[in-house]
Scaffold this motif. Structure first.
Motif, PDB file in Angstrom:
ATOM      1  N   VAL A 199      -0.328  -5.459 -16.384  1.00  0.00           N
ATOM      2  CA  VAL A 199      -0.300  -4.096 -17.330  1.00  0.00           C
ATOM      3  C   VAL A 199      -0.853  -2.908 -16.321  1.00  0.00           C
ATOM      4  O   VAL A 199      -1.949  -3.184 -15.885  1.00  0.00           O
ATOM      5  N   GLY A 200      -0.498  -1.876 -16.406  1.00  0.00           N
ATOM      6  CA  GLY A 200      -0.977  -0.765 -16.092  1.00  0.00           C
ATOM      7  C   GLY A 200      -0.126   0.027 -15.068  1.00  0.00           C
ATOM      8  O   GLY A 200       0.662  -0.132 -14.172  1.00  0.00           O
ATOM      9  N   THR A 201      -0.929   1.491 -14.915  1.00  0.00           N
ATOM     10  CA  THR A 201      -0.200   2.434 -14.009  1.00  0.00           C
ATOM     11  C   THR A 201      -1.243   2.902 -13.290  1.00  0.00           C
ATOM     12  O   THR A 201      -2.457   3.288 -13.805  1.00  0.00           O
ATOM     13  N   MET A 202      -1.089   3.307 -12.101  1.00  0.00           N
ATOM     14  CA  MET A 202      -2.022   3.867 -11.228  1.00  0.00           C
ATOM     15  C   MET A 202      -2.249   5.320 -11.546  1.00  0.00           C
ATOM     16  O   MET A 202      -1.286   5.902 -11.785  1.00  0.00           O
ATOM     17  N   LYS A 203      -3.602   5.645 -11.502  1.00  0.00           N
ATOM     18  CA  LYS A 203      -3.775   6.990 -11.830  1.00  0.00           C
ATOM     19  C   LYS A 203      -5.178   7.368 -10.599  1.00  0.00           C
ATOM     20  O   LYS A 203      -5.754   6.582 -10.336  1.00  0.00           O
ATOM     21  N   ALA A 204      -4.949   8.792 -10.435  1.00  0.00           N
ATOM     22  CA  ALA A 204      -6.239   9.032  -9.499  1.00  0.00           C
ATOM     23  C   ALA A 204      -7.573   8.661  -9.969  1.00  0.00           C
ATOM     24  O   ALA A 204      -7.791   8.741 -11.069  1.00  0.00           O
ATOM     25  N   GLY A 205      -8.313   8.263  -8.802  1.00  0.00           N
ATOM     26  CA  GLY A 205      -9.825   7.978  -9.392  1.00  0.00           C
ATOM     27  C   GLY A 205      -9.900   6.416  -9.321  1.00  0.00           C
ATOM     28  O   GLY A 205     -10.910   6.030  -9.710  1.00  0.00           O
ATOM     29  N   MET A 206      -8.754   5.466  -9.600  1.00  0.00           N
ATOM     30  CA  MET A 206      -8.879   4.151  -9.648  1.00  0.00           C
ATOM     31  C   MET A 206      -9.047   3.611  -8.230  1.00  0.00           C
ATOM     32  O   MET A 206      -8.370   4.143  -7.248  1.00  0.00           O
ATOM     33  N   ALA A 207     -10.073   2.700  -8.297  1.00  0.00           N
ATOM     34  CA  ALA A 207     -10.304   1.848  -7.061  1.00  0.00           C
ATOM     35  C   ALA A 207      -9.785   0.379  -7.487  1.00  0.00           C
ATOM     36  O   ALA A 207     -10.354  -0.297  -8.257  1.00  0.00           O
ATOM     37  N   PHE A 208      -8.957  -0.171  -6.259  1.00  0.00           N
ATOM     38  CA  PHE A 208      -9.027  -1.973  -6.622  1.00  0.00           C
ATOM     39  C   PHE A 208      -8.394  -2.494  -5.039  1.00  0.00           C
ATOM     40  O   PHE A 208      -8.166  -1.473  -4.306  1.00  0.00           O
ATOM     41  N   THR A 209      -8.277  -3.637  -5.117  1.00  0.00           N
ATOM     42  CA  THR A 209      -7.955  -4.121  -3.968  1.00  0.00           C
ATOM     43  C   THR A 209      -6.628  -4.693  -4.233  1.00  0.00           C
ATOM     44  O   THR A 209      -6.053  -5.060  -5.031  1.00  0.00           O
ATOM     45  N   ILE A 234       0.852  -1.078  -0.091  1.00  0.00           N
ATOM     46  CA  ILE A 234       0.227   0.000   0.144  1.00  0.00           C
ATOM     47  C   ILE A 234       0.882   1.244   0.026  1.00  0.00           C
ATOM     48  O   ILE A 234       0.590   2.163  -0.683  1.00  0.00           O
ATOM     49  N   LYS A 235       2.081   1.141   0.578  1.00  0.00           N
ATOM     50  CA  LYS A 235       2.758   2.496   0.777  1.00  0.00           C
ATOM     51  C   LYS A 235       3.453   2.946  -0.489  1.00  0.00           C
ATOM     52  O   LYS A 235       3.762   4.131  -0.753  1.00  0.00           O
ATOM     53  N   ILE A 236       3.457   2.005  -1.476  1.00  0.00           N
ATOM     54  CA  ILE A 236       3.956   2.748  -2.864  1.00  0.00           C
ATOM     55  C   ILE A 236       2.865   3.013  -3.668  1.00  0.00           C
ATOM     56  O   ILE A 236       3.256   3.434  -4.975  1.00  0.00           O
ATOM     57  N   CYS A 237       1.602   2.908  -3.407  1.00  0.00           N
ATOM     58  CA  CYS A 237       0.505   3.085  -4.253  1.00  0.00           C
ATOM     59  C   CYS A 237       0.350   4.639  -4.375  1.00  0.00           C
ATOM     60  O   CYS A 237       0.157   5.375  -3.448  1.00  0.00           O
ATOM     61  N   LYS A 238       0.338   5.186  -5.579  1.00  0.00           N
ATOM     62  CA  LYS A 238       0.247   6.654  -5.902  1.00  0.00           C
ATOM     63  C   LYS A 238       0.303   6.784  -7.394  1.00  0.00           C
ATOM     64  O   LYS A 238       0.489   5.617  -8.067  1.00  0.00           O
ATOM     65  N   PRO A 239      -0.317   7.980  -7.929  1.00  0.00           N
ATOM     66  CA  PRO A 239      -0.216   8.066  -9.186  1.00  0.00           C
ATOM     67  C   PRO A 239       1.172   7.803  -9.769  1.00  0.00           C
ATOM     68  O   PRO A 239       2.183   8.280  -9.240  1.00  0.00           O
ATOM     69  N   GLY A 240       1.089   7.079 -11.144  1.00  0.00           N
ATOM     70  CA  GLY A 240       2.215   6.642 -11.602  1.00  0.00           C
ATOM     71  C   GLY A 240       3.119   5.244 -11.156  1.00  0.00           C
ATOM     72  O   GLY A 240       3.975   5.020 -11.924  1.00  0.00           O
TER      73      GLY A 240
END
Length: 353
Positions: free
Chosen positions: A288-298, A233-239
């Motif tokens: 595949v994929g990059t985190m972006k603001a507004g994404m919800a996931f587990t 969780i600590k590394i989760c952020k946009p990009g």
């Protein structure tokens, strides 16, 4: 919940760059006969008594009748017949073709905050009933009623014909254990996986709990699972890259003498129970994929004691256990990526593990 993403019966397994769909149907348990060696003195029985179980855990049937959700409570599209409508198209398209996850609007984000808060309340209530002597079916009844009291539908119920309102996975069960008549015993560990559907969206989380006093191995696998999730969780952020989550998780598991289950993954969640992105928990994955603001996931790493990362499935086609019968533990949170980092929508009070 865990679909290959969180729940199993229609699961997607990543192998290299290819995505394979595995479809299961809920097995019809063998019915006991007179003088059947699987029948206990109290009328309970193991419908799969000839199955080569990997550990000491056994199903204890009969299952209780399907619990009823009042008509006034809104429900997902699969609630009546177990079939997934939008799910099949959206996940198949998004995962296979690499389409980006849904970006939630401000209104949708508020709905997710609400349902996740309710889901946390239900899980905490269920956990308060964990003690030696209670059956997992009784825990299912608690969860079912708690969902109704919150004008919510228990998302697992009839999802691909899953028969209960919560998943309860004991000891060597990795995930998707079906609540039955087995009584919890001193020294067990149990994962309770709760998902609610409220106001058109799902909120999903789970935790693993000790039943009375547990041994050092049980404590280790529980603490390792929580540490893996917290570090990810600590590394989760946009990009941030979804594939990097496993790079964080697996070394922690290995350092503690544990392994990471590869078959089941985290998943996107919104109006669909399981959606893109697909989130493996092991290193060197090809997500595949990059985190972006507004994404919800587990994120929901399943951690096995020892080096065996494989699983076996009971004939009910839901319960997944470790291949060697050793303990497994799991923790899960629903997350929302923000402009500056991440919000843990299902966050609860810190627990001493």
């Amino acid at each position: 919940m865990t679909y290959c993403h969180d729940l199993p019966l229609c699961s997607w397994i990543l192998q290299g760059q290819k995505t394979h769909k595995v479809v299961h149907e809920l097995a019809t348990p063998r019915q006991p006969l007179l003088n059947d060696p699987s029948i206990g003195k109290n009328g309970t029985f193991n419908p799969f008594y000839q199955f080569p179980f990997s550990g000491s855990l056994r199903p204890v049937y009969p299952l209780s009748p399907t619990r009823v959700v009042p008509d006034h409570i809104p429900r997902p599209d699969y609630a009546e017949n177990g079939r997934l409508m939008g799910f099949v198209h959206d996940v198949k398209t998004a995962v296979r073709l690499g389409q980006p996850p849904h970006i939630l609007s401000a209104e949708e984000q508020q709905k997710m905050r609400k349902v996740c808060k309710l889901a946390r309340e239900v899980l905490d209530l269920a956990a308060s009933h964990v003690r030696p002597g209670i059956t997992t079916d009784e825990i299912d009844a608690v969860v079912h009623q708690a969902c109704i009291d919150r004008n919510s539908y228990p998302s697992p119920l009839n999802y691909r014909h899953y028969p209960k309102s919560v998943c309860t996975s004991i000891n060597e069960a990795i995930c998707h254990g079906i609540p039955d008549q087995r009584k919890l015993q001193e020294g067990d560990i149990i994962n309770i996986d709760v998902t609610l559907y409220h106001d058109g969206v799902h909120g999903d989380l789970n935790e693993t709990y000790a039943v009375g006093r547990i041994d050092d191995d049980a404590k280790r696998v529980i603490r390792t699972s929580r540490a893996c999730l917290d570090a990810a969780i600590k590394i989760c952020k946009p990009g941030a890259l979804f594939r990097d989550l496993g790079k964080i998780i697996e070394p922690i598991a290995r350092a503690n003498g544990c392994s990471v289950v590869r078959t089941y993954t985290g998943h996107g969640i919104n109006d669909l129970f399981h959606a893109s992105p697909n989130i493996p928990h092991y290193a060197r994955n090809k997500a595949v994929g990059t985190m972006k603001a507004g994404m919800a996931f587990t994120i929901e790493p399943m951690i096995n004691l020892g080096s065996n990362q494989d699983e076996m499935h009971w004939p009910d086609n839901w319960t997944a256990t470790t291949g060697d019968g050793k303990l497994s533990a799991q923790f899960e949170e629903t997350l929302l990526v923000t402009e500056t980092g991440v919000e843990i929508l299902t966050a609860g009070k810190p627990r001493e593990l």
